[in-house]
Design a protein around this motif. Structure first.
Motif, short mmCIF file in Angstrom:
data_model
loop_
_atom_site.label_atom_id
_atom_site.label_comp_id
_atom_site.label_asym_id
_atom_site.label_seq_id
_atom_site.Cartn_x
_atom_site.Cartn_y
_atom_site.Cartn_z
N SER A 250 26.29 32.49 96.45
CA SER A 250 26.31 31.06 96.04
C SER A 250 27.12 30.23 97.22
N ALA A 251 26.52 29.00 97.10
CA ALA A 251 26.94 28.25 98.23
C ALA A 251 28.21 27.56 97.62
N ARG A 252 29.09 27.10 98.60
CA ARG A 252 30.40 26.64 98.19
C ARG A 252 30.54 25.15 99.06
N LEU A 253 30.65 24.11 98.58
CA LEU A 253 30.65 22.65 99.15
C LEU A 253 32.20 22.29 99.35
N SER A 254 32.59 21.95 100.42
CA SER A 254 34.09 21.45 100.71
C SER A 254 33.85 20.09 101.56
N SER A 255 34.83 19.27 101.27
CA SER A 255 34.87 17.83 101.88
C SER A 255 36.35 17.74 102.63
N SER A 256 36.02 17.22 103.74
CA SER A 256 37.52 16.92 104.52
C SER A 256 37.88 15.57 104.03
N ASN A 279 30.07 24.15 104.31
CA ASN A 279 29.53 25.32 103.48
C ASN A 279 30.29 26.54 103.34
N ASN A 280 31.49 26.84 102.76
CA ASN A 280 32.21 28.04 102.58
C ASN A 280 31.67 29.11 101.77
N GLY A 281 30.57 29.07 101.51
CA GLY A 281 30.05 30.11 100.65
C GLY A 281 29.14 31.11 101.43
N ASN A 282 28.56 32.14 100.83
CA ASN A 282 27.48 33.24 101.36
C ASN A 282 26.08 32.76 101.20
N ALA A 283 25.88 31.60 100.85
CA ALA A 283 24.28 31.14 100.40
C ALA A 283 23.98 29.94 101.00
N PRO A 284 22.83 29.57 101.35
CA PRO A 284 22.82 28.20 102.00
C PRO A 284 22.91 26.96 101.08
N SER A 307 25.45 28.71 105.56
CA SER A 307 26.49 29.28 105.23
C SER A 307 27.62 29.48 106.44
N GLY A 308 28.75 28.73 106.33
CA GLY A 308 29.67 28.92 107.53
C GLY A 308 29.56 27.86 108.42
N ARG A 309 28.74 26.97 107.95
CA ARG A 309 28.40 25.59 108.74
C ARG A 309 28.86 24.39 108.29
N SER A 310 29.18 23.29 108.87
CA SER A 310 29.45 22.06 108.56
C SER A 310 28.57 20.92 109.18
N GLN A 311 28.43 19.71 108.59
CA GLN A 311 27.91 18.59 109.02
C GLN A 311 28.59 17.54 108.72
N GLU A 312 28.31 16.31 109.50
CA GLU A 312 29.21 15.24 109.34
C GLU A 312 28.24 14.02 108.61
N LEU A 313 29.06 13.59 107.42
CA LEU A 313 28.61 12.41 106.61
C LEU A 313 29.18 11.09 107.02
N ARG A 314 28.37 10.32 107.67
CA ARG A 314 28.81 8.93 108.29
C ARG A 314 28.60 7.92 107.19
N ASP A 336 26.05 24.17 94.45
CA ASP A 336 27.36 24.70 94.51
C ASP A 336 27.68 25.12 93.08
N PRO A 337 27.79 26.36 92.52
CA PRO A 337 27.59 26.65 90.84
C PRO A 337 29.07 26.20 90.28
N ASN A 338 30.14 26.30 91.21
CA ASN A 338 31.50 25.77 90.67
C ASN A 338 31.71 24.22 90.45
N ARG A 339 31.12 23.45 91.20
CA ARG A 339 31.16 22.17 91.32
C ARG A 339 29.82 21.52 91.67
N PRO A 340 29.07 21.40 90.93
CA PRO A 340 27.65 20.91 91.33
C PRO A 340 27.47 19.20 91.79
N VAL A 341 28.64 18.64 91.43
CA VAL A 341 28.80 17.19 91.80
C VAL A 341 30.14 16.93 92.23
N ARG A 342 30.28 16.49 93.46
CA ARG A 342 31.54 15.83 94.14
C ARG A 342 31.57 14.52 94.27
N VAL A 343 32.51 13.93 93.93
CA VAL A 343 32.81 12.57 93.84
C VAL A 343 33.68 12.02 95.03
#
Length: 351
Positions: A250-256, A279-284, A307-314, A336-343
């Motif tokens: 599964s994918a894992r979304l994290s935000s700075s 994306n800190n998970g092991n799937a896209p 997986s293991g990559r990041s991108q900038e949201l401006r 992201d199955p654990n947090r499908p919406v991040r605010v």
């Protein structure tokens, strides 16, 4: 001898105090959430609402509910709550016969009966005959309701989102609503099917989503028909999340950034914030939608993060035509199955 005795007693008291401070605080240090239910009309015998709780602890919890008040009813819980998971807690209150202000407490307990979270429910019971016209001022012909928009809350693709609302017949005659229908994706039915004049009833609204339903915040108008004739139109709203993945990968979304302050800005000024999404998970990671609650907040489009990559949201906040304290949000919907919406929250003080 007397001094020695006093010294021993003092030592015992100090040890007891330290023991209380160490062990006592751990049993009472929990979050107490104040929930104001507002005013409730006296005609109702039972008031229903839904509370929510998110497990922000470090491990999975098996919880149960407790209240000292017999008029506060709830459903017992059977499943464990995973870390980061949010659950809904339907409760009902057998309303007091006397009007006035009331306060009930509901506690979430773990397996050891320690309090994890507390809800302090406050509400006021009104004299219904005097205040019903004020509360039921929203006319959805041929009945009145307290709601201007019917909120079905939140669900996932494939879920059936349900909600029940109280209605009041002030139409001057009995209403036969037994054959009312809406559309293929929305079911609506009334209880009882015939609501007498000057009496209360309930409307049940169900939205049937599927795997092709659009995710995000949705607001639409549902038309009600009876014998192919338009009866009324009800505005509904809800939030739809992506499907939950059942596989181990599964994918894992994290935000700075979760909360960002643009601080003081001038009218018509623009400022940019850079948010690193990883994306800190092991799937896209599939970002299905990014949604802002204001046109003043714009952003670039991101659809996929490996997986293991990041991108900038401006994110750009445009203070044109704005003045005072501003608080806007971005909602990121992903797989992201654990947090499908991040605010993400953005603030500014426009002068």
């Amino acid at each position: 001898m007397r001094r020695r005795t006093l010294s021993i007693l003092t030592t015992i008291k100090m040890k007891a105090l330290v023991t209380f401070l160490i062990f006592g605080i751990s049993t009472i240090a929990y979050t107490q959430e104040l929930v104001n239910l507002g005013t409730i009309e006296g005609e109702f015998k039972i008031f229903r609402t839904t509370l929510s709780w998110t497990n922000d602890t470090d491990d999975k919890k098996s919880i149960k509910l407790w209240s000292s008040h017999p008029d506060l009813q709830f459903t017992s819980l059977s499943d464990s709550v995973r870390v980061g998971e949010q659950i809904e807690l339907p409760v009902s209150i057998q309303l007091p016969q006397q009007f006035g202000d009331y306060e009930y407490e509901l506690r979430l307990l773990d397996n050891n009966d320690f309090v994890i979270h507390g809800f302090q429910l406050t509400f006021k019971v009104l004299q219904g005959e005097l205040d019903v016209f004020k509360a039921y001022r929203n006319i959805h012909w041929p009945f009145r309701t307290r709601e201007e928009v019917f909120n079905l809350r939140i669900g996932r693709r494939g879920d059936t989102l349900k909600a029940v609302y109280d209605v009041y017949n002030l139409g001057g005659e009995d209403l036969d609503l037994s054959d009312v229908y809406a559309s293929d994706s929305v079911n609506i039915f009334f209880e009882p099917p015939i609501i007498e004049h000057n009496q209360f009833g309930r409307v049940n609204i169900e939205f049937l989503s599927n795997n092709q339903s659009e995710v995000g915040f949705r607001r639409e108008v549902v038309k009600l028909y009876r014998k192919d004739k338009l009866l009324t139109a009800l505005p509904i709203q809800f939030t739809l999340l992506p499907n939950r993945k059942q596989r181990s990968e599964s994918a894992r979304l994290s935000s700075s950034i979760v909360n960002y302050d643009f601080k003081v800005m001038k009218v018509n000024e623009k400022k940019e914030a850079v948010v690193v999404l990883a994306n800190n998970g092991n799937a896209p990671l599939q970002i299905e939608k990014i949604e802002s609650n204001c046109d003043c907040l714009t952003f670039n489009n991101i659809e996929r993060i490996e997986s293991g990559r990041s991108q900038e949201l401006r994110v750009i906040f445009n203070a044109t035509g704005r003045l005072g304290l501003e608080k806007k949000t971005l909602a990121i919907f992903s797989n992201d199955p654990n947090r499908p919406v991040r605010v993400l929250t953005f603030k500014a003080h426009v002068k």
